[in-house]
Design a protein around this motif. Structure first.
Motif, mmCIF file in Angstrom:
data_model
loop_
_atom_site.group_PDB
_atom_site.id
_atom_site.type_symbol
_atom_site.label_atom_id
_atom_site.label_comp_id
_atom_site.label_asym_id
_atom_site.label_seq_id
_atom_site.Cartn_x
_atom_site.Cartn_y
_atom_site.Cartn_z
ATOM 1 N N GLN A 47 0.859 -1.182 0.000
ATOM 2 C CA GLN A 47 0.000 0.000 0.000
ATOM 3 C C GLN A 47 0.891 1.227 0.000
ATOM 4 O O GLN A 47 1.585 1.508 0.980
ATOM 5 N N TYR A 48 0.898 1.964 -1.107
ATOM 6 C CA TYR A 48 1.773 3.129 -1.202
ATOM 7 C C TYR A 48 1.128 4.368 -0.624
ATOM 8 O O TYR A 48 1.758 5.160 0.067
ATOM 9 N N SER A 49 -0.166 4.575 -0.907
ATOM 10 C CA SER A 49 -0.837 5.804 -0.516
ATOM 11 C C SER A 49 -2.318 5.534 -0.307
ATOM 12 O O SER A 49 -2.851 4.519 -0.752
ATOM 13 N N GLU A 50 -2.991 6.455 0.380
ATOM 14 C CA GLU A 50 -4.452 6.370 0.486
ATOM 15 C C GLU A 50 -5.114 6.951 -0.760
ATOM 16 O O GLU A 50 -6.328 6.819 -0.940
ATOM 17 N N TYR A 51 -4.315 7.593 -1.625
ATOM 18 C CA TYR A 51 -4.835 8.189 -2.847
ATOM 19 C C TYR A 51 -4.472 7.312 -4.042
ATOM 20 O O TYR A 51 -3.586 6.466 -3.981
ATOM 21 N N LEU A 52 -5.147 7.554 -5.159
ATOM 22 C CA LEU A 52 -4.861 6.785 -6.362
ATOM 23 C C LEU A 52 -3.447 7.073 -6.862
ATOM 24 O O LEU A 52 -2.931 8.184 -6.751
ATOM 25 N N VAL A 53 -2.808 6.046 -7.407
ATOM 26 C CA VAL A 53 -1.465 6.190 -7.963
ATOM 27 C C VAL A 53 -1.593 6.736 -9.383
ATOM 28 O O VAL A 53 -2.205 6.106 -10.253
ATOM 29 N N LEU A 54 -1.019 7.911 -9.634
ATOM 30 C CA LEU A 54 -1.176 8.597 -10.907
ATOM 31 C C LEU A 54 -0.042 8.321 -11.883
ATOM 32 O O LEU A 54 -0.251 8.317 -13.098
ATOM 33 N N SER A 56 3.939 6.221 -12.593
ATOM 34 C CA SER A 56 4.963 5.264 -12.191
ATOM 35 C C SER A 56 6.046 5.221 -13.256
ATOM 36 O O SER A 56 5.754 5.324 -14.448
ATOM 37 N N GLY A 57 7.281 5.090 -12.822
ATOM 38 C CA GLY A 57 8.411 4.996 -13.742
ATOM 39 C C GLY A 57 9.481 4.112 -13.134
ATOM 40 O O GLY A 57 10.160 4.515 -12.191
ATOM 41 N N ALA A 58 9.606 2.891 -13.649
ATOM 42 C CA ALA A 58 10.535 1.929 -13.054
ATOM 43 C C ALA A 58 11.978 2.329 -13.346
ATOM 44 O O ALA A 58 12.359 2.548 -14.495
ATOM 45 N N LEU A 59 12.767 2.407 -12.290
ATOM 46 C CA LEU A 59 14.198 2.677 -12.415
ATOM 47 C C LEU A 59 14.960 1.375 -12.612
ATOM 48 O O LEU A 59 15.991 1.332 -13.276
ATOM 49 N N SER A 60 14.454 0.297 -12.036
ATOM 50 C CA SER A 60 15.054 -1.030 -12.143
ATOM 51 C C SER A 60 13.973 -2.051 -11.815
ATOM 52 O O SER A 60 12.807 -1.698 -11.639
ATOM 53 N N GLU A 61 14.352 -3.318 -11.715
ATOM 54 C CA GLU A 61 13.391 -4.336 -11.298
ATOM 55 C C GLU A 61 13.046 -4.206 -9.819
ATOM 56 O O GLU A 61 12.040 -4.749 -9.366
ATOM 57 N N ASP A 62 13.870 -3.475 -9.062
ATOM 58 C CA ASP A 62 13.669 -3.362 -7.619
ATOM 59 C C ASP A 62 13.206 -1.992 -7.156
ATOM 60 O O ASP A 62 12.780 -1.844 -6.010
ATOM 61 N N GLU A 63 13.276 -0.969 -8.021
ATOM 62 C CA GLU A 63 12.919 0.381 -7.599
ATOM 63 C C GLU A 63 12.085 1.076 -8.675
ATOM 64 O O GLU A 63 12.294 0.879 -9.873
ATOM 65 N N CYS A 64 11.152 1.910 -8.210
ATOM 66 C CA CYS A 64 10.257 2.608 -9.127
ATOM 67 C C CYS A 64 9.902 3.973 -8.551
ATOM 68 O O CYS A 64 9.703 4.111 -7.333
ATOM 69 N N TYR A 65 9.833 4.990 -9.404
ATOM 70 C CA TYR A 65 9.329 6.293 -8.988
ATOM 71 C C TYR A 65 7.807 6.265 -9.054
ATOM 72 O O TYR A 65 7.218 5.805 -10.033
ATOM 73 N N LEU A 66 7.165 6.786 -8.020
ATOM 74 C CA LEU A 66 5.709 6.798 -7.936
ATOM 75 C C LEU A 66 5.205 8.182 -7.558
ATOM 76 O O LEU A 66 5.897 8.944 -6.877
ATOM 77 N N MET A 67 3.980 8.464 -7.998
ATOM 78 C CA MET A 67 3.305 9.693 -7.576
ATOM 79 C C MET A 67 1.836 9.374 -7.380
ATOM 80 O O MET A 67 1.225 8.687 -8.197
ATOM 81 N N ALA A 68 1.277 9.850 -6.287
ATOM 82 C CA ALA A 68 -0.129 9.613 -5.979
ATOM 83 C C ALA A 68 -0.903 10.922 -6.027
ATOM 84 O O ALA A 68 -0.334 12.014 -5.906
ATOM 85 N N GLY A 69 -2.221 10.828 -6.218
ATOM 86 C CA GLY A 69 -3.072 12.001 -6.271
ATOM 87 C C GLY A 69 -3.022 12.810 -4.990
ATOM 88 O O GLY A 69 -2.826 12.272 -3.899
#
Length: 310
Positions: A47-54, A56-69
């Motif tokens: 669970q990343y956030s209580e808001y919708l995930v707007l 995503s940009g995977a940096l690798s198989e283990d890490e990803c940039y995320l932004m939520a509403g």
């Protein structure tokens, strides 16, 4: 390389043996594969956030940039949900290129880039057009979707501007995709998210009404290859994100499903259904790691097995 004598006395013909290139032979003769061998299996979720995930940009198989509403930052997160790095930026979409994050901003109709140190630099202004989606080009630079804000969103006239533009990493324009070959028929109504495969075809999510859309596939210069409008859906098709895998197949996400398409835009199968992931919104693919963000703020990391793994 050796030469073989066919007939020493009566003919001048000679034979030269060649080498078989397996990759070239396969590209010429084609390949048979079983669609059941292309699969997606959940590896883990958090669970990343209580808001919708707007975004995503995977940096690798283990890490990803995320932004939520309702949040004004993007954040680097690992597949266990641990938050690593945060950047406060106003953006519509972003892509990763040469250790920089290139992002579009509707606030001032501009494209910026963020360095690893966290410094933000303005690349160019797109004013009066608002930049939406952005993706890397397989050749050089990136593609960005653009639209005007002065005309009606879905009833276009001669003053409307709705296009995809190819730019260099320094901001110089290479080509604009706005009309078909005839120079009059529009390619897009409201283009947004986009990607390019290794064959240089461009795939664009295109909103045609408030909650109805399609995927427009363009190849070469302004030539429309096909349009995908969903498959046996109970509700209107409204794609929200799109990515390409290493064999040029396309993954399209919409309200309830993730669709797998051929490079030509032909429906192949549902990769994930609503029973597998509820209300998916965004996705990002890095090798075999498919990151899926949902409307409930949940992130699933899915093990993706494509044609290259068969």
């Amino acid at each position: 390389m050796t030469w073989t004598l066919i007939d020493q006395e009566n003919y001048s013909i000679r034979y030269r043996g060649g080498d078989i290139d397996d990759d070239l032979l396969e590209s010429m003769s084609g390949q048979i594969f079983d669609l059941d061998d292309i699969s997606a299996r959940e590896a883990n979720s958090f669970q990343y956030s209580e808001y919708l995930v707007l975004l995503s940009g995977a940096l690798s198989e283990d890490e990803c940039y995320l932004m939520a509403g309702k949040l004004d930052f993007i954040e680097l997160v690992n597949r266990q949900g641990e938050k690593k790095q945060k950047f406060r930026i106003d953006l519509n979409d972003f892509c990763l290129n040469n250790n920089r994050i290139y992002f579009t901003s509707g606030g001032d109709n501009s494209i910026y880039y963020l360095s690893p140190s966290g410094s933000i630099s303005k690349l160019l202004s797109t004013d009066p057009l608002e930049p939406g989606g952005i993706c890397n080009s397989v050749d050089s630079g990136f593609y960005v979707s653009l639209e005007d804000s002065e005309t009606d969103a879905y009833t276009l006239d001669s003053h409307s501007r709705r296009l995809v533009k190819h730019l260099t990493l320094t901001g110089d324009g290479i080509h604009e995709y706005e009309f078909r070959e005839d120079g009059q028929t529009r390619l897009f109504t409201r283009p947004y998210r986009l990607c390019q495969n290794n064959n240089s075809d461009i795939y664009v999510t295109n909103s045609t009404k408030h909650e109805t859309g399609e995927v427009v596939i363009v190849f070469a210069r302004d030539r429309l290859r096909s349009v995908y409008r969903g498959q046996n859906l109970k509700e209107d098709f409204f794609p929200s994100d799109i990515v390409c895998d290493s064999t040029c197949n396309i993954l399209v996400i919409e309200t309830s499903n993730i669709h797998l398409l051929s490079p030509e835009g032909e429906f192949l199968k549902y990769l994930l259904r609503e029973k597998d992931v509820t209300h998916p919104l965004v996705l990002s693919l890095y090798k075999s790691a498919l990151w899926v963000g949902t409307a409930e703020g949940l992130v699933k990391v899915v093990k993706y097995k494509g044609c290259h793994d068969i």
